[in-house]
Write a protein that holds these residues in place. Structure first.
Motif, short mmCIF file in Angstrom:
data_model
loop_
_atom_site.label_atom_id
_atom_site.label_comp_id
_atom_site.label_asym_id
_atom_site.label_seq_id
_atom_site.Cartn_x
_atom_site.Cartn_y
_atom_site.Cartn_z
N TYR A 41 0.81 -1.22 0.00
CA TYR A 41 0.00 0.00 0.00
C TYR A 41 0.84 1.27 0.00
O TYR A 41 0.30 2.38 -0.07
CB TYR A 41 -0.99 0.00 1.17
N SER A 42 2.17 1.14 0.06
CA SER A 42 3.04 2.30 0.13
C SER A 42 4.37 1.96 -0.53
O SER A 42 4.87 0.83 -0.38
CB SER A 42 3.28 2.68 1.61
N LEU A 43 4.96 2.91 -1.24
CA LEU A 43 6.26 2.65 -1.85
C LEU A 43 7.33 2.44 -0.80
O LEU A 43 8.20 1.58 -0.95
CB LEU A 43 6.64 3.79 -2.79
N ARG A 44 7.29 3.21 0.29
CA ARG A 44 8.28 3.00 1.35
C ARG A 44 8.13 1.60 1.95
O ARG A 44 9.12 0.95 2.29
CB ARG A 44 8.14 4.07 2.43
N GLU A 45 6.91 1.15 2.10
CA GLU A 45 6.68 -0.22 2.58
C GLU A 45 7.26 -1.22 1.59
O GLU A 45 7.91 -2.20 1.98
CB GLU A 45 5.19 -0.47 2.76
N ALA A 46 7.02 -1.02 0.29
CA ALA A 46 7.53 -1.94 -0.72
C ALA A 46 9.06 -2.01 -0.67
O ALA A 46 9.64 -3.10 -0.73
CB ALA A 46 7.07 -1.49 -2.11
N ILE A 47 9.70 -0.86 -0.55
CA ILE A 47 11.16 -0.83 -0.46
C ILE A 47 11.64 -1.57 0.79
O ILE A 47 12.59 -2.36 0.74
CB ILE A 47 11.65 0.64 -0.46
N TRP A 48 10.98 -1.33 1.89
CA TRP A 48 11.30 -2.00 3.16
C TRP A 48 11.19 -3.51 3.02
O TRP A 48 12.05 -4.27 3.47
CB TRP A 48 10.35 -1.46 4.22
N LEU A 49 10.13 -3.97 2.37
CA LEU A 49 9.93 -5.40 2.18
C LEU A 49 10.99 -6.01 1.25
O LEU A 49 11.49 -7.11 1.50
CB LEU A 49 8.53 -5.67 1.63
N VAL A 50 11.33 -5.31 0.18
CA VAL A 50 12.35 -5.82 -0.74
C VAL A 50 13.70 -5.90 -0.05
O VAL A 50 14.44 -6.89 -0.22
CB VAL A 50 12.42 -4.95 -2.02
#
Length: 392
Positions: free
Chosen positions: A78-87
């Motif tokens: 739901y968030s690009l920062r979240e996506a980066i954190w997950l990657v």
């Protein structure tokens, strides 16, 4: 509730812990995951992280062997920062469910080849392309993008569904795809989220008729949109659709390559009245009785965890064990205390169990979620919040 309630086992497994606490029944979670895969009928299920908000649970589901074709594959963030954190923590296929205008996060995406390969941005407006390219600061990278196409139902002036994308027609979709390609983006997918099917319980005949009409309309329009977009992009990697409440509708379309689901893992109260699946609650929270203002009212600590959406009774937590407890209409679920009627048998220090109205939002209230196995053994893992992560 009776003493045969599954909450009794969770209560025993966490007896020495002091509430408030959040507890996840792993047996039920796994059964729910298997049921989502069964309903998807061989089409991969992308996990909606907003409905989970706990990395351990994401890893549990994505790593499960559910002995069915398709299974779980990828995350919808739901968030690009979240996506980066997950990657950065191992994820490799993350589709944003919403556009991002976070310039610093976009610049970070562009500077890292792993992030660029692993994350697909969502777009529905040329202005987003302008902002992304300016934030990236170079023409030498090609961000992956997916088009969000409005899947609401329009009947004359009536709009049935959520207000999401302005892109609705094949002409609008192909124009955006063409512009994205011209500006150096890789157009890899199309998403249609039919919220008026996925997010509405089957409570009345009228609702069921609207769902049926909407399913027929979006299937026809999606086919035209996809034909138009493919005329300029060629084959698409992603044709994403659906939610927990609309999986069967989505997978009936042969163009759909994946469905998204998340709430069906925890099954909050908003999913209690669907006909397409049997709700099995997996996630609960418990808190303790602080005082007894009258012989039939007990007041518990905290509990005021309303869910997002239109305000009303459907968005507040529901006391579920012991049985027959109810919120007071004059106070509801409170910030630091919640009075409950029907509490003649409760004593100071007793524990009351609740269910939340929406799935992952409960994890924003707790640092830790306690996972309980079939044998009553327990492990404790951090939520997003417990890892110091808050993405809005």
């Amino acid at each position: 509730m009776t003493e045969t309630s599954p909450i009794v086992a969770l209560h025993a497994a966490t007896a020495e812990l002091d509430p408030p606490l959040a507890v996840l029944d792993l047996v039920v979670l796994r059964a729910n995951a298997a049921d989502l895969v069964r309903r998807a009928a061989g089409i991969p299920v992308r996990v909606a992280s907003k409905s989970v908000r706990c990395r351990t649970v994401l890893e549990e589901v994505l790593g499960a062997d559910l002995t069915a074709a398709g299974g779980f594959a990828g995350i919808m963030s739901y968030s690009l920062r979240e996506a980066i954190w997950l990657v950065h923590r191992g994820a490799r296929d993350v589709l944003l469910g919403y556009p991002s205008v976070d310039r610093a996060a976009l610049a970070e995406l562009a500077a890292d080849d792993t992030l660029l390969r692993s994350i697909t941005l969502m777009i529905d407006d040329v202005a987003q392309l302008d902002l992304i390219r300016a934030a990236v600061g170079t023409d030498r990278v090609r961000p992956r993008v997916c088009l969000d196409v409005d899947a609401s139902l329009r009947i004359g002036p009536i709009h049935l569904g959520v207000r999401r994308s302005p892109v609705r027609t094949p002409e609008q979709a192909v124009a955006l795809a063409s512009e994205a390609l011209r500006r150096g983006f890789d157009v890899v997918g199309v998403m249609t989220y039919e919220a008026q099917i996925a997010g509405l319980p089957d409570t009345t005949v009228a609702v069921r008729l609207v769902k049926r009409a909407s399913a027929a309309e979006i299937a026809k329009r999606r086919a035209k949109v996809l034909d138009a977009v493919r005329s300029v992009t060629g084959k698409l990697e992603i044709v994403n659709s659906g939610g927990t409440g609309s999986i069967e509708v989505s997978v009936a379309d042969p163009d759909v390559t994946e469905v998204t689901a998340g709430s069906g893992l925890y099954v909050p109260t908003l999913f209690d009245h669907y006909r397409s699946f049997t709700p099995r609650p997996a996630l609960y929270f418990a808190t303790s009785v602080l005082r007894r203002p009258t012989p039939t009212i007990a007041t518990v600590f905290a509990g005021g965890y309303p869910a997002s959406g239109p305000t009303g009774p459907s968005r507040v937590p529901k006391p579920v064990w012991p049985s027959r407890l109810k919120l007071l209409g004059t106070e509801g679920a409170g910030e630091v205390q919640t009075p409950l009627s029907g509490a003649a048998e409760l004593r100071i220090g007793d524990r009351v169990w609740f269910r939340h109205a929406k799935a992952g939002e409960l994890c924003e209230r707790f640092d830790i979620v306690h996972l309980v196995e079939a044998d009553g053994s327990r492990s404790s893992v951090p939520t997003y919040r417990g890892e110091g992560a808050c993405f809005g």
